[in-house]
Design a protein around this motif. Structure first.
Motif, short mmCIF file in Angstrom:
data_model
loop_
_atom_site.label_atom_id
_atom_site.label_comp_id
_atom_site.label_asym_id
_atom_site.label_seq_id
_atom_site.Cartn_x
_atom_site.Cartn_y
_atom_site.Cartn_z
N LYS A 161 0.83 -1.22 0.00
CA LYS A 161 0.00 0.00 0.00
C LYS A 161 0.86 1.26 0.00
N ARG A 162 1.97 1.24 0.69
CA ARG A 162 2.83 2.42 0.75
C ARG A 162 3.35 2.79 -0.63
N ARG A 163 3.85 1.82 -1.37
CA ARG A 163 4.35 2.09 -2.72
C ARG A 163 3.22 2.50 -3.67
N LEU A 164 2.08 1.89 -3.48
CA LEU A 164 0.91 2.23 -4.30
C LEU A 164 0.52 3.69 -4.09
N LEU A 165 0.55 4.14 -2.85
CA LEU A 165 0.19 5.52 -2.53
C LEU A 165 1.23 6.51 -3.06
N MET A 166 2.50 6.14 -3.02
CA MET A 166 3.54 7.01 -3.57
C MET A 166 3.32 7.23 -5.08
N ALA A 167 3.02 6.16 -5.80
CA ALA A 167 2.79 6.27 -7.24
C ALA A 167 1.55 7.11 -7.53
N ALA A 168 0.47 6.90 -6.76
CA ALA A 168 -0.78 7.61 -7.00
C ALA A 168 -0.62 9.11 -6.75
N ASN A 169 0.06 9.48 -5.67
CA ASN A 169 0.23 10.91 -5.37
C ASN A 169 1.15 11.59 -6.36
N THR A 170 2.15 10.89 -6.87
CA THR A 170 3.00 11.45 -7.92
C THR A 170 2.18 11.74 -9.17
N ALA A 171 1.31 10.81 -9.55
CA ALA A 171 0.46 11.01 -10.73
C ALA A 171 -0.49 12.18 -10.55
N SER A 172 -1.06 12.32 -9.36
CA SER A 172 -1.98 13.45 -9.09
C SER A 172 -1.26 14.78 -9.22
N GLY A 173 -0.02 14.85 -8.71
CA GLY A 173 0.75 16.08 -8.81
C GLY A 173 1.03 16.46 -10.25
N LEU A 174 1.34 15.48 -11.09
CA LEU A 174 1.62 15.75 -12.50
C LEU A 174 0.37 16.23 -13.23
N LEU A 175 -0.79 15.66 -12.91
CA LEU A 175 -2.04 16.10 -13.54
C LEU A 175 -2.37 17.55 -13.16
N ALA A 176 -2.19 17.88 -11.89
CA ALA A 176 -2.45 19.25 -11.44
C ALA A 176 -1.50 20.23 -12.13
N LEU A 177 -0.26 19.84 -12.29
CA LEU A 177 0.73 20.69 -12.97
C LEU A 177 0.34 20.91 -14.43
N ALA A 178 -0.11 19.86 -15.11
CA ALA A 178 -0.49 19.97 -16.52
C ALA A 178 -1.65 20.95 -16.70
N LEU A 179 -2.67 20.88 -15.82
CA LEU A 179 -3.81 21.79 -15.95
C LEU A 179 -3.39 23.22 -15.63
N ALA A 180 -2.53 23.41 -14.65
CA ALA A 180 -2.05 24.74 -14.31
C ALA A 180 -1.32 25.38 -15.48
N LEU A 181 -0.49 24.61 -16.16
CA LEU A 181 0.25 25.13 -17.31
C LEU A 181 -0.69 25.48 -18.45
N ALA A 182 -1.75 24.68 -18.62
CA ALA A 182 -2.73 24.99 -19.67
C ALA A 182 -3.44 26.31 -19.39
N VAL A 183 -3.78 26.54 -18.12
CA VAL A 183 -4.44 27.80 -17.76
C VAL A 183 -3.47 28.97 -17.92
#
Length: 411
Positions: free
Chosen positions: A73-95
């Motif tokens: 679960k720990r490794r799974l959560l690390m991967a998921a939070n990294t992906a969420s951060g990248l998605l937020a960054l992509a939308l911010a750059l689009a705006v």
């Protein structure tokens, strides 16, 4: 109240989550404001974006629960939070580029929903690995406390920042906040986690559903959670509309409405940290009745100040119900099935959101924000009273009691 914070791994987890969830609520506030600004206050558009974010949870969270039971679960959560951060960054750059359109927001919402389908059941079941079995209720309640602290800080901060750094700046801050979560997870000591002696090889979804179907003490809180979340927990649609179309206020006042509700939720979350065992079924049902009544009163609030008070009380009742239902389900589940059981709970509590958001958006377009809140309150009240009748009729029948202790063997 803070017993679990003495455990180093849980402390790292809680601090990282506080930063990231605060950023997430800032993002939600900025996103909702951007959608309304783009579409001329369209409740339907806001409902579509919300539905896009939660549809993957509806479709895939049971699979995510199986992964949580099978994988680290720990490794799974690390991967998921990294992906969420990248998605937020992509939308911010689009705006920031000035090219953002509604479909960009919808695409990002779908991506976040896919991540959440894996992250939420893993995070909820991970709590039982961070602390000893007798501290699980306290750790779960503290998790709700930091979540609702973030709901206070996030929208209020975002409402102030939107007027200075605009929505793109808020989204960038959210992207950076995920670094704290990943850092906290990486800093944990795996040897101190309370893991079961072995993980199931397959952790099938059907097997998990059969387990729940044989547990009548789990079915009633799950069914009531489904109705209340579908109809009542759609404030991401109603609150921005209440601010803009009823009270004719700006982003800062919208942040205050959300923060008032979150402040009440925080008080309830702190109160539930005193819980030391599995709550009774009647506790769940009484909390549901209180929530339904207060949602209706929020829809009838005549002034902005009255709305703040009613929403604060509504937030308190909302978390009291959600936490009591969560604890009744989680603490009544066998550890070998807990990831899948909490995935089902997540499916019911969040997977219904796409339908609830679309329904609430449609209703608000026809009856206004006040009408949508009142209708949701009446429906939730009817469901809670029906559950009380069923509970009373079934009282006296013995329900099976599953072991709640987490195996202390370490891998």
């Amino acid at each position: 109240m803070t017993a679990s914070l003495r455990v180093r791994n849980f402390r790292l987890f809680a601090l990282g989550q506080l930063a990231s969830v605060t950023g997430t609520w800032m993002m939600f506030t900025a996103q909702d404001w951007l959608v309304l600004r783009m579409t001329g206050n369209s409740a339907a558009a806001l409902g579509v974006v919300t539905a896009a974010q939660f549809t993957p949870v509806l479709l895939l969270t049971l699979v995510g629960g199986g992964l949580a039971d099978r994988l680290d679960k720990r490794r799974l959560l690390m991967a998921a939070n990294t992906a969420s951060g990248l998605l937020a960054l992509a939308l911010a750059l689009a705006v920031l580029s000035g090219r953002a359109q509604l479909w960009h927001i919808i695409a990002c919402a779908v991506g976040i929903g896919l991540v959440n389908a894996v992250e939420i059941p893993a995070r909820m079941s991970f709590i039982s690995e961070l602390v000893d079995a007798d501290l699980v209720p306290n750790a779960s309640a503290l998790s709700a406390a930091y979540f609702n602290s973030a709901r206070v800080l996030g929208p209020a901060t975002a409402g102030l920042l939107i007027s200075t750094v605009d929505v793109a700046g808020v989204m960038l801050l959210n992207a950076a906040s995920y670094l704290a979560t990943v850092a906290g997870l990486r800093s944990m000591r795996p040897a101190e986690l309370h893991r079961a002696d072995g993980r199931p090889v397959r952790a099938g979804v059907v097997e998990g559903l059969r387990y729940v179907a044989g547990r009548s003490d789990l079915l009633l809180p799950l069914a009531l959670t489904a109705v209340v979340n579908l109809v009542g927990f759609n404030f991401q649609v109603t609150l921005p509309l209440l601010a803009r179309t009823v009270f004719r206020t700006g982003a800062s006042a919208f942040g205050l409405l959300t923060a008032a509700m979150a402040a009440g939720a925080l008080l309830a979350a702190l109160a539930t940290t005193l819980r030391r065992g599995r709550p009774r079924e009647r506790t769940v049902l009484v909390a549901a009745v209180a929530f339904a009544v207060l949602v209706t009163l929020s829809g009838l609030a005549p002034t902005f100040t009255t709305a703040l008070l009613c929403l604060g009380l509504t937030g308190c009742a909302m978390v009291a119900f959600a936490q009591s239902a969560n604890h009744r389900v989680q603490l009544g589940s066998d550890p070998a099935y807990r990831g899948r059981v909490m995935a089902l709970y997540t499916l019911i509590s969040q997977g219904t959101t796409p339908f609830g958001a679309l329904l609430t958006g449609w209703l608000a377009d026809r009856t206004g924000a006040r009408g949508a809140l009142c209708v949701s309150g009446v429906v939730c009240l009817a469901a809670a009273l029906a559950a009380l009748v069923l509970s009373s009729a079934g009282r006296g029948q013995k329900t099976p009691t599953a072991p709640t202790r987490v195996a202390s063997g370490q891998r």
